[in-house]
Design a protein around this motif. Structure first.
Motif, mmCIF file in Angstrom:
data_model
loop_
_atom_site.group_PDB
_atom_site.id
_atom_site.type_symbol
_atom_site.label_atom_id
_atom_site.label_comp_id
_atom_site.label_asym_id
_atom_site.label_seq_id
_atom_site.Cartn_x
_atom_site.Cartn_y
_atom_site.Cartn_z
ATOM 1 N N THR A 52 77.213 78.621 22.131
ATOM 2 C CA THR A 52 76.436 78.580 23.350
ATOM 3 C C THR A 52 75.295 79.597 23.291
ATOM 4 O OG1 THR A 52 76.503 78.783 25.753
ATOM 5 C CG2 THR A 52 77.966 80.226 24.503
ATOM 6 N N PHE A 53 74.144 79.185 23.808
ATOM 7 C CA PHE A 53 72.997 80.077 23.903
ATOM 8 C C PHE A 53 72.692 80.427 25.353
ATOM 9 C CE2 PHE A 53 70.980 80.596 19.737
ATOM 10 C CZ PHE A 53 71.767 79.759 18.978
ATOM 11 N N SER A 54 73.677 80.222 26.218
ATOM 12 C CA SER A 54 73.442 80.430 27.636
ATOM 13 C C SER A 54 73.211 81.897 28.004
ATOM 14 C CB SER A 54 74.618 79.871 28.446
ATOM 15 O OG SER A 54 75.819 80.562 28.123
ATOM 16 N N ARG A 55 73.514 82.801 27.088
ATOM 17 C CA ARG A 55 73.277 84.226 27.342
ATOM 18 C C ARG A 55 72.148 84.768 26.470
ATOM 19 N NH1 ARG A 55 75.310 86.277 32.096
ATOM 20 N NH2 ARG A 55 77.277 85.221 32.551
ATOM 21 N N ASP A 56 71.422 83.872 25.821
ATOM 22 C CA ASP A 56 70.314 84.287 24.956
ATOM 23 C C ASP A 56 68.979 84.071 25.643
ATOM 24 O OD1 ASP A 56 72.603 83.351 23.031
ATOM 25 O OD2 ASP A 56 71.269 84.592 21.810
ATOM 26 N N THR B 78 64.168 84.061 30.074
ATOM 27 C CA THR B 78 65.403 84.811 30.012
ATOM 28 C C THR B 78 66.600 83.870 30.070
ATOM 29 O OG1 THR B 78 65.301 85.108 32.405
ATOM 30 C CG2 THR B 78 64.448 86.903 31.023
ATOM 31 N N TRP B 79 67.766 84.401 29.763
ATOM 32 C CA TRP B 79 68.953 83.559 29.688
ATOM 33 C C TRP B 79 69.238 82.883 31.026
ATOM 34 C CZ3 TRP B 79 73.099 84.253 32.877
ATOM 35 C CH2 TRP B 79 73.186 85.487 33.545
ATOM 36 N N SER B 80 68.898 83.561 32.123
ATOM 37 C CA SER B 80 69.158 83.004 33.448
ATOM 38 C C SER B 80 68.092 82.015 33.879
ATOM 39 C CB SER B 80 69.239 84.120 34.471
ATOM 40 O OG SER B 80 67.978 84.751 34.602
ATOM 41 N N GLY B 81 66.952 82.071 33.224
ATOM 42 C CA GLY B 81 65.826 81.232 33.621
ATOM 43 C C GLY B 81 64.985 81.836 34.727
ATOM 44 N N ARG B 82 65.342 83.011 35.182
ATOM 45 C CA ARG B 82 64.649 83.598 36.330
ATOM 46 C C ARG B 82 63.309 84.215 35.961
ATOM 47 N NH1 ARG B 82 69.949 86.673 38.919
ATOM 48 N NH2 ARG B 82 71.054 84.778 39.574
ATOM 49 N N THR C 11 55.014 74.878 30.856
ATOM 50 C CA THR C 11 56.133 75.396 31.640
ATOM 51 C C THR C 11 57.396 75.407 30.786
ATOM 52 O OG1 THR C 11 55.191 74.504 33.695
ATOM 53 C CG2 THR C 11 57.508 75.139 33.717
ATOM 54 N N VAL C 12 58.015 76.557 30.697
ATOM 55 C CA VAL C 12 59.265 76.676 29.955
ATOM 56 C C VAL C 12 60.432 76.642 30.947
ATOM 57 C CG1 VAL C 12 59.155 79.215 29.962
ATOM 58 C CG2 VAL C 12 60.547 78.017 28.234
ATOM 59 N N SER C 13 61.492 75.966 30.566
ATOM 60 C CA SER C 13 62.676 75.879 31.407
ATOM 61 C C SER C 13 63.904 75.725 30.511
ATOM 62 C CB SER C 13 62.569 74.702 32.371
ATOM 63 O OG SER C 13 62.498 73.480 31.667
ATOM 64 N N ARG C 14 65.055 75.762 31.130
ATOM 65 C CA ARG C 14 66.275 75.615 30.340
ATOM 66 C C ARG C 14 67.372 74.995 31.189
ATOM 67 N NH1 ARG C 14 67.490 81.236 28.047
ATOM 68 N NH2 ARG C 14 69.341 80.195 27.193
ATOM 69 N N ASP C 15 68.302 74.355 30.487
ATOM 70 C CA ASP C 15 69.503 73.810 31.102
ATOM 71 C C ASP C 15 70.667 74.359 30.287
ATOM 72 O OD1 ASP C 15 71.689 72.319 31.948
ATOM 73 O OD2 ASP C 15 70.540 70.482 32.180
ATOM 74 N N ASN C 16 71.290 75.406 30.773
ATOM 75 C CA ASN C 16 72.349 76.057 29.996
ATOM 76 C C ASN C 16 73.575 75.166 29.850
ATOM 77 O OD1 ASN C 16 70.882 78.358 29.455
ATOM 78 N ND2 ASN C 16 71.652 79.473 31.234
ATOM 79 N N LYS D 173 73.458 72.147 29.118
ATOM 80 C CA LYS D 173 73.155 71.288 27.974
ATOM 81 C C LYS D 173 72.777 72.104 26.745
ATOM 82 C CE LYS D 173 71.597 67.355 30.746
ATOM 83 N NZ LYS D 173 70.478 66.416 31.028
ATOM 84 N N ASN D 174 72.797 73.436 26.881
ATOM 85 C CA ASN D 174 72.440 74.296 25.747
ATOM 86 C C ASN D 174 71.061 73.950 25.203
ATOM 87 O OD1 ASN D 174 73.655 76.569 24.630
ATOM 88 N ND2 ASN D 174 74.565 75.472 22.905
ATOM 89 N N THR D 175 70.122 73.703 26.100
ATOM 90 C CA THR D 175 68.811 73.202 25.725
ATOM 91 C C THR D 175 67.716 73.937 26.488
ATOM 92 O OG1 THR D 175 69.727 71.011 25.238
ATOM 93 C CG2 THR D 175 67.345 71.146 25.574
ATOM 94 N N VAL D 176 66.637 74.218 25.779
ATOM 95 C CA VAL D 176 65.442 74.815 26.355
ATOM 96 C C VAL D 176 64.300 73.814 26.218
ATOM 97 C CG1 VAL D 176 63.834 76.759 26.235
ATOM 98 C CG2 VAL D 176 66.249 77.115 25.738
ATOM 99 N N TYR D 177 63.430 73.785 27.216
ATOM 100 C CA TYR D 177 62.341 72.811 27.239
ATOM 101 C C TYR D 177 60.987 73.507 27.305
ATOM 102 C CZ TYR D 177 66.278 69.895 28.674
ATOM 103 O OH TYR D 177 67.493 69.254 28.737
ATOM 104 N N LEU D 178 59.976 72.795 26.847
ATOM 105 C CA LEU D 178 58.602 73.233 27.016
ATOM 106 C C LEU D 178 57.794 72.023 27.472
ATOM 107 C CD1 LEU D 178 56.648 75.661 26.723
ATOM 108 C CD2 LEU D 178 56.043 74.733 24.475
ATOM 109 N N GLN D 179 57.423 72.029 28.736
ATOM 110 C CA GLN D 179 56.572 70.980 29.273
ATOM 111 C C GLN D 179 55.135 71.374 29.039
ATOM 112 O OE1 GLN D 179 57.392 67.955 30.808
ATOM 113 N NE2 GLN D 179 55.184 67.586 30.698
ATOM 114 N N MET D 180 54.401 70.519 28.355
ATOM 115 C CA MET D 180 53.022 70.823 28.001
ATOM 116 C C MET D 180 52.112 69.799 28.657
ATOM 117 S SD MET D 180 53.486 71.860 23.989
ATOM 118 C CE MET D 180 53.791 70.170 23.482
ATOM 119 N N ASN D 181 51.269 70.255 29.550
ATOM 120 C CA ASN D 181 50.322 69.397 30.239
ATOM 121 C C ASN D 181 48.895 69.777 29.872
ATOM 122 O OD1 ASN D 181 52.508 68.180 31.617
ATOM 123 N ND2 ASN D 181 52.390 69.678 33.260
#
Length: 122
Positions: free
Chosen positions: A28-32, A52-56, A69-74, A76-84
């Motif tokens: 898990t990368f939920s604390r990374d 940050t690990w919390s997404g805050r 915009t960077v976001s994450r779903d812990n 799903k153990n996944t980080v996203y980068l929305q590029m517009n």
């Protein structure tokens, strides 16, 4: 085996959008804290965005602020980068990395993905 695997890259016209994913496996990368980076041909790798690990807390390079915009779903153990509003100068290989202590710009980095190609045509 711990892996970070990026996906979602491709060819897009200027002004278009893409959403990159960085899926982690092996643990898990939920604390990374996590970062996105890019490297264009003939150029050094550069920081794009961090979260940050919390997404805050998030951070962006000036060149992408307001467009990416960077976001994450812990769960799903996944980080996203929305590029517009993509520009030709955004063309690069985009990679994600796990980083210690929110030091996205300097590291140290514990794991890296292989990267996904993003090409923006004019």
């Amino acid at each position: 085996q711990v892996q970070l695997v990026e996906s979602g890259g491709g060819l897009v016209q200027a002004g278009g959008s893409l959403r990159l994913s960085c899926a982690a496996s092996g643990r898990t990368f939920s604390r990374d804290d996590m970062g996105w980076f890019r490297q264009a041909p003939g150029r050094e790798r550069e920081f794009v965005a961090g979260i940050t690990w919390s997404g805050r807390i998030t951070d962006y390079a000036e060149s992408v602020k307001g467009r990416f915009t960077v976001s994450r779903d812990n769960a799903k153990n996944t980080v996203y980068l929305q590029m517009n509003s993509l520009k030709p100068e955004d063309t690069a290989v985009y990679s994600c990395a796990a980083v210690l202590g929110s030091n996205w710009r300097t590291g140290p980095y514990t794991y890296w993905g292989q990267g996904t190609q993003v090409t923006v045509s004019s």
